[in-house]
Design an enzyme around this catalytic site. Structure first.
Site, short mmCIF file in Angstrom:
data_model
loop_
_atom_site.label_atom_id
_atom_site.label_comp_id
_atom_site.label_asym_id
_atom_site.label_seq_id
_atom_site.Cartn_x
_atom_site.Cartn_y
_atom_site.Cartn_z
N HIS A 1 -16.50 4.84 -4.23
CA HIS A 1 -15.51 5.99 -4.19
C HIS A 1 -15.52 7.03 -5.20
CE1 HIS A 1 -12.61 3.50 -1.35
NE2 HIS A 1 -13.87 3.41 -1.00
N CYS B 1 -18.77 -1.09 0.87
CA CYS B 1 -17.84 0.11 1.39
C CYS B 1 -18.41 0.79 2.42
CB CYS B 1 -17.61 1.16 -0.06
SG CYS B 1 -16.77 2.63 0.45
N TYR C 1 -14.37 11.21 -1.07
CA TYR C 1 -13.29 10.91 -2.16
C TYR C 1 -13.50 11.90 -3.17
CZ TYR C 1 -11.53 6.46 -0.04
OH TYR C 1 -11.28 5.63 0.90
N ASN D 1 -10.18 -3.89 -1.38
CA ASN D 1 -10.31 -2.60 -2.58
C ASN D 1 -9.37 -3.07 -3.73
OD1 ASN D 1 -11.99 -0.42 -1.69
ND2 ASN D 1 -10.72 -0.30 0.07
N ARG E 1 0.86 -1.32 -0.05
CA ARG E 1 -0.19 0.10 -0.06
C ARG E 1 0.82 1.28 -0.05
NH1 ARG E 1 -4.55 1.64 4.33
NH2 ARG E 1 -4.83 3.87 3.86
P1 NAD Z 1 -4.39 -5.63 6.12
O1 NAD Z 1 -3.19 -5.22 5.69
O2 NAD Z 1 -4.66 -5.83 7.82
O3 NAD Z 1 -4.70 -6.96 5.45
C1 NAD Z 1 -5.65 -7.95 6.13
C2 NAD Z 1 -5.22 -9.60 6.26
O4 NAD Z 1 -5.10 -9.83 4.68
C3 NAD Z 1 -3.78 -9.62 6.66
O5 NAD Z 1 -4.15 -10.36 8.02
C4 NAD Z 1 -3.20 -10.46 5.70
O6 NAD Z 1 -2.38 -11.37 6.16
C5 NAD Z 1 -4.22 -10.93 4.81
N1 NAD Z 1 -3.98 -11.30 3.50
C6 NAD Z 1 -3.18 -10.97 2.77
N2 NAD Z 1 -3.02 -11.75 1.41
C7 NAD Z 1 -4.18 -12.78 1.78
C8 NAD Z 1 -4.26 -13.66 0.75
N3 NAD Z 1 -3.98 -13.97 -0.34
N4 NAD Z 1 -5.40 -14.37 1.36
C9 NAD Z 1 -5.99 -14.39 2.56
N5 NAD Z 1 -5.55 -13.48 3.35
C10 NAD Z 1 -4.59 -12.67 2.82
O7 NAD Z 1 -5.64 -4.71 5.42
P2 NAD Z 1 -6.77 -4.06 6.16
O8 NAD Z 1 -6.33 -2.68 6.56
O9 NAD Z 1 -7.34 -4.97 7.09
O10 NAD Z 1 -7.55 -4.23 4.95
C11 NAD Z 1 -8.10 -5.04 4.38
C12 NAD Z 1 -8.83 -5.13 3.15
O11 NAD Z 1 -9.98 -4.41 3.16
C13 NAD Z 1 -8.04 -4.03 2.30
O12 NAD Z 1 -8.08 -4.61 0.74
C14 NAD Z 1 -8.66 -2.68 2.29
O13 NAD Z 1 -8.70 -1.98 1.15
C15 NAD Z 1 -10.07 -3.25 2.42
N6 NAD Z 1 -11.18 -2.36 3.11
C16 NAD Z 1 -12.04 -1.86 2.44
C17 NAD Z 1 -13.30 -1.24 2.99
C18 NAD Z 1 -14.43 -0.74 2.25
O14 NAD Z 1 -14.69 0.20 2.58
N7 NAD Z 1 -14.46 -1.44 1.07
C19 NAD Z 1 -12.96 -0.74 4.39
C20 NAD Z 1 -11.90 -1.34 5.13
C21 NAD Z 1 -10.94 -1.92 4.59
C1 G6P Z 2 -12.62 4.19 3.80
C2 G6P Z 2 -12.71 3.37 2.60
C3 G6P Z 2 -12.02 2.02 2.40
C4 G6P Z 2 -10.70 2.11 2.78
C5 G6P Z 2 -10.38 2.80 4.23
C6 G6P Z 2 -9.08 2.87 4.39
O1 G6P Z 2 -12.65 5.50 3.66
O2 G6P Z 2 -14.01 3.40 2.40
O3 G6P Z 2 -12.34 1.70 1.11
O4 G6P Z 2 -10.05 1.06 2.87
O5 G6P Z 2 -10.98 4.20 4.30
O6 G6P Z 2 -8.87 3.40 5.80
P1 G6P Z 2 -7.29 3.31 6.34
O7 G6P Z 2 -7.51 3.47 7.86
O8 G6P Z 2 -6.78 1.95 6.21
O9 G6P Z 2 -6.60 4.51 5.91
MN MN Z 3 -14.40 1.97 0.78
#
Ligand code: NAD
Ligand code: G6P
Ligand code: MN
Length: 430
Positions: free
Chosen positions: A198, A168, A251, A147, A93
């Site tokens: 977004h 999201c 966004y 994402n 990231r």
């Molecule tokens: P993170 O870096 O903590 O990753 C979460 C977990 O995924 C980690 O424990 C990692 O080991 C695991 N991982 C990595 N590759 C993997 C694979 N191939 N199979 C299974 N697990 C795997 O990330 P995070 O900050 O918890 O965010 C996780 C995801 O969710 C990101 O893609 C982030 O963008 C997304 N997210 C989206 C929203 C949204 O609004 N859509 C909100 C929050 C987070």
């Molecule tokens: C939110 C988005 C998520 C994104 C997150 C990032 O605004 O909807 O899609 O993953 O923010 O949050 P963070 O704390 O990881 O910067």
């Molecule tokens: Mn989002």
């Protein structure tokens, strides 16, 4: 009884999901919860999994929690599968944020050049996961957070047989903040939301059949904010909001106030670090808290993450499908004619009714010219990004970046080459 599987279970966000399931346990009889991760996430999985156990115990619930690296076992016969993984973890990231900045382009992990990089890394993995789901849990609903959520959901729907809904937290934040501004209960209002993930606008905010949009816009004009922690919350420019006459999402700062937010990003990168670097420190603190054996609930510090409320979206959605509720949700679903300028199989973010058969997006008036072109161009960037991510087409990636409004057209080739080189270990398709 339900089997729910969380892929990327070691995420620091997981306690939010656990809290959401606990709050809804009367309606959602979860018998088994699988938290699955990979070797690199084993330690996180063990820590967050132990906290999840304590939370469930504290709530007096009888849910079997399985912590595993065995994805097939976790997926087998699951009813709902939630994907929240990050390929390459936070270091990837941070690269997504820093590489574009070298070319004076915004560095953001969900859109523009950074978003493409994250999509290219994620697509091979999500296709692999879906192959498992097709074999082991063909009836399951896949609820995707990973994402860029809209792009990943569209990839799944175009290239696999898995039924997938993209989520999201931003629409939930918009909804909840509007309810607070109006001083009404959350369930008393409904947003008419349309756009892409977004890149979504609120066309209206309805309370007891009456439009409250003007009220909300005037609150924004007076400096109040609808904000998420990962995006700078300087106030909207007055003329911009007045002429837009729609509710922007956080966004939109990237698209509407580009140079201002770029300046802030450059400054932040030099001082406290990019958002990914800030999150890295926050995550360290969170995991320290999670290891306290006396902690039995979600700590308040987790609310400092940008994804705050994401589990509300997930748990409410599961509830609506499982109990055939017919409630409204904001979801990433196939367009199917809702926006007449987009293909049917393009995924859009839209207010939807949800029942046992899944999500049903509300029809829409024709898009206003002031938002139509931006949606079109960003969707075309997304379509090309999916082609590149699935097939390893360099030219599609190139054209996607060339189209994107947040990418400097003169930098496309060196920027793309840097992205492909920096991510090569995660790009088997290239
Ligand atoms: P993170 O870096 O903590 O990753 C979460 C977990 O995924 C980690 O424990 C990692 O080991 C695991 N991982 C990595 N590759 C993997 C694979 N191939 N199979 C299974 N697990 C795997 O990330 P995070 O900050 O918890 O965010 C996780 C995801 O969710 C990101 O893609 C982030 O963008 C997304 N997210 C989206 C929203 C949204 O609004 N859509 C909100 C929050 C987070
Ligand atoms: C939110 C988005 C998520 C994104 C997150 C990032 O605004 O909807 O899609 O993953 O923010 O949050 P963070 O704390 O990881 O910067
Ligand atoms: Mn989002």
């Amino acid at each position: 009884a339900l089997k729910i599987t969380v892929i990327g279970g070691g995420s620091s966000y997981t306690p939010e999901i656990i809290e959401g399931l606990i709050e809804r346990h009367h309606q959602l009889p979860v018998a088994e919860l699988y938290l699955v991760d990979i070797e690199a996430g084993r330690e996180k999985l063990n820590i967050v999994g132990a906290l999840a156990q304590r939370m469930i115990e504290q709530a007096g619930l009888d849910i079997d929690i399985h912590l595993t690296l065995d994805r097939e076992e976790a997926i087998k016969e699951a009813d709902f599968i939630i994907t929240q993984f990050r390929v390459g973890l936070l270091d990837a990231r941070i690269q997504d944020e820093k590489i574009p900045l070298q070319y004076n382009c915004l560095g953001q992990e969900t859109t523009g050049a950074g978003g493409m990089a994250k999509a290219l890394r994620t697509i091979p993995v999500i296709l692999d996961i879906c192959a498992d789901i097709e074999r082991l849990a063909p009836e399951a609903w896949l609820i995707n957070f990973t994402n860029p959520s809209g792009i990943i959901t569209e990839t799944v729907l175009k290239h696999t047989d898995v039924q997938c809904i993209g989520l999201c937290n931003v629409p939930v934040v918009m909804h909840n903040t509007c309810a607070e501004m109006l001083e009404v209960e959350r369930k008393e209002i409904e947003l008419d939301l349309i756009g892409l993930n977004h890149l979504v606008w609120g066309r209206d905010v309805i309370y007891k059949g009456q439009s409250q949009l003007d009220k909300i816009l005037s609150r924004l004009l007076s400096g109040e904010q609808i904000s998420v922690s990962n995006i700078s919350d300087f106030p909207w420019e007055e003329d911009l909001l007045k002429s837009l006459e729609l509710l922007p999402c956080p966004y939109h700062k990237y698209y509407y106030q580009t140079s201002k937010i770029l300046e802030e990003e450059i400054e932040a990168a030099e001082n406290e670090g990019t958002r990914g670097e800030v999150v890295k420190k926050l995550e360290k603190e969170l995991f320290k808290l999670y290891q306290d054996p006396n902690l039995r609930e979600k700590p308040a510090m987790l609310d400092e993450r940008g994804g705050h409320f994401y589990s509300e979206a997930a748990c409410d959605l599961i509830n609506a499908i499982y109990n055939d509720l017919g409630t409204t949700h904001y979801l990433n679903v196939p367009n199917n004619g809702v926006i007449d300028s987009l293909p049917d199989d393009a995924v859009i973010e839209r207010t939807c009714l949800v029942n046992q058969s899944g999500p049903h997006p509300f029809n829409s008036e024709k898009l206003e010219p002031k938002i139509r072109g931006l949606i079109q161009v960003v969707k075309d960037y997304e379509i090309l990004t999916i082609q590149a991510g699935v097939n390893g087409y360099y030219d599609a990636a190139y054209q996607a970046l060339l189209l994107h409004p947040l990418v400097d057209s003169n930098s496309v080739k060196p920027l793309l080459d840097d992205i492909l080189a920096a991510n090569s270990e995660y790009l088997p398709q290239f």
